[in-house]
Write a protein that holds these residues in place. Sequence first.
Motif, PDB file in Angstrom:
ATOM      1  N   ASP A   1       0.857  -1.182   0.000  1.00  0.00           N
ATOM      2  CA  ASP A   1       0.000   0.000   0.000  1.00  0.00           C
ATOM      3  C   ASP A   1       0.897   1.237   0.000  1.00  0.00           C
ATOM      4  O   ASP A   1       1.711   1.411   0.908  1.00  0.00           O
ATOM      5  CB  ASP A   1      -0.902  -0.015   1.235  1.00  0.00           C
ATOM      6  N   TRP A   2       0.772   2.057  -1.028  1.00  0.00           N
ATOM      7  CA  TRP A   2       1.564   3.284  -1.153  1.00  0.00           C
ATOM      8  C   TRP A   2       0.690   4.480  -0.803  1.00  0.00           C
ATOM      9  O   TRP A   2      -0.424   4.608  -1.304  1.00  0.00           O
ATOM     10  CB  TRP A   2       2.059   3.451  -2.594  1.00  0.00           C
ATOM     11  N   ASP A   3       1.196   5.363   0.046  1.00  0.00           N
ATOM     12  CA  ASP A   3       0.504   6.602   0.384  1.00  0.00           C
ATOM     13  C   ASP A   3       1.479   7.745   0.132  1.00  0.00           C
ATOM     14  O   ASP A   3       2.537   7.813   0.768  1.00  0.00           O
ATOM     15  CB  ASP A   3       0.060   6.584   1.848  1.00  0.00           C
ATOM     16  N   ILE A   4       1.137   8.615  -0.805  1.00  0.00           N
ATOM     17  CA  ILE A   4       2.028   9.724  -1.180  1.00  0.00           C
ATOM     18  C   ILE A   4       1.300  11.040  -0.932  1.00  0.00           C
ATOM     19  O   ILE A   4       0.206  11.261  -1.455  1.00  0.00           O
ATOM     20  CB  ILE A   4       2.464   9.608  -2.658  1.00  0.00           C
ATOM     21  N   ASP A   5       1.926  11.898  -0.120  1.00  0.00           N
ATOM     22  CA  ASP A   5       1.336  13.174   0.255  1.00  0.00           C
ATOM     23  C   ASP A   5       2.329  14.285  -0.062  1.00  0.00           C
ATOM     24  O   ASP A   5       3.292  14.497   0.686  1.00  0.00           O
ATOM     25  CB  ASP A   5       1.012  13.152   1.754  1.00  0.00           C
ATOM     26  N   PRO A   6       2.133  15.014  -1.182  1.00  0.00           N
ATOM     27  CA  PRO A   6       3.071  16.096  -1.532  1.00  0.00           C
ATOM     28  C   PRO A   6       3.121  17.172  -0.449  1.00  0.00           C
ATOM     29  O   PRO A   6       2.094  17.578   0.087  1.00  0.00           O
ATOM     30  CB  PRO A   6       2.497  16.666  -2.827  1.00  0.00           C
ATOM     31  N   ILE A   7       4.352  17.597  -0.150  1.00  0.00           N
ATOM     32  CA  ILE A   7       4.559  18.683   0.807  1.00  0.00           C
ATOM     33  C   ILE A   7       4.658  20.003   0.056  1.00  0.00           C
ATOM     34  O   ILE A   7       4.066  20.998   0.437  1.00  0.00           O
ATOM     35  CB  ILE A   7       5.851  18.452   1.622  1.00  0.00           C
ATOM     36  N   ASP A   8       5.460  19.972  -1.015  1.00  0.00           N
ATOM     37  CA  ASP A   8       5.645  21.153  -1.853  1.00  0.00           C
ATOM     38  C   ASP A   8       5.971  20.671  -3.260  1.00  0.00           C
ATOM     39  O   ASP A   8       5.750  19.513  -3.587  1.00  0.00           O
ATOM     40  CB  ASP A   8       6.744  22.070  -1.274  1.00  0.00           C
ATOM     41  N   GLU A   9       6.517  21.553  -4.082  1.00  0.00           N
ATOM     42  CA  GLU A   9       6.815  21.212  -5.477  1.00  0.00           C
ATOM     43  C   GLU A   9       8.016  20.281  -5.644  1.00  0.00           C
ATOM     44  O   GLU A   9       8.266  19.787  -6.730  1.00  0.00           O
ATOM     45  CB  GLU A   9       7.063  22.499  -6.288  1.00  0.00           C
ATOM     46  N   GLU A  10       8.752  20.041  -4.578  1.00  0.00           N
ATOM     47  CA  GLU A  10       9.962  19.229  -4.658  1.00  0.00           C
ATOM     48  C   GLU A  10       9.920  17.944  -3.830  1.00  0.00           C
ATOM     49  O   GLU A  10      10.606  16.982  -4.159  1.00  0.00           O
ATOM     50  CB  GLU A  10      11.181  20.061  -4.189  1.00  0.00           C
ATOM     51  N   THR A  11       9.145  17.950  -2.738  1.00  0.00           N
ATOM     52  CA  THR A  11       9.193  16.819  -1.808  1.00  0.00           C
ATOM     53  C   THR A  11       7.792  16.319  -1.461  1.00  0.00           C
ATOM     54  O   THR A  11       6.797  17.036  -1.593  1.00  0.00           O
ATOM     55  CB  THR A  11       9.923  17.200  -0.507  1.00  0.00           C
ATOM     56  N   ALA A  12       7.768  15.074  -0.984  1.00  0.00           N
ATOM     57  CA  ALA A  12       6.516  14.456  -0.548  1.00  0.00           C
ATOM     58  C   ALA A  12       6.803  13.510   0.610  1.00  0.00           C
ATOM     59  O   ALA A  12       7.924  13.027   0.774  1.00  0.00           O
ATOM     60  CB  ALA A  12       5.885  13.683  -1.696  1.00  0.00           C
TER      61      ALA A  12
END
Length: 164
Positions: free
Chosen positions: A97-108
Amino acid sequence: MSQIDSLTAFITANMPRRAMQAFSSNIEAMKTLPACKEMGLDQVQLSIIRYDAVLIWERFPYRECDPRLLMALLDVWLASEDRELFAQVGITNAEPDWDIDPIDEETAIVALTVPMAEALVIVPDDAGAIPYQGKKYRLADAEIWTALSAVIHGPADGAVEVPL
């Protein structure tokens, strides 16, 4: 080596150093399933441990490092690991299970949850901390010997060696 340690070491060894900053791996939802049996070589399997391995990248640089690299490494690791215990404990769908939450334009923030199952094995050791059936034992990784060839004896013509 436990499966979570093996997966963590594999990912760490193959990911760019920049992508591994703020990385952690943890165990969640652990339970044991009774499965006591003699395994040979003085090994005793007490139970099967079922848990979720959770790997988290708190600042994954997805613009610098393609996230598909993580997915490819996980697929390679899963293909190379012995996942036989999954069938024994009734786990039929071991999809990560992958959960990806962008923080900004460069990192997540990237969180990966992978179901795991491994044997809880003990071996005799006079200095061990585990009392079992009147002896002392210690934890161990299961040691499995695999035959590479066999000698077959026929009724009339002698022995024949056959690769397995």
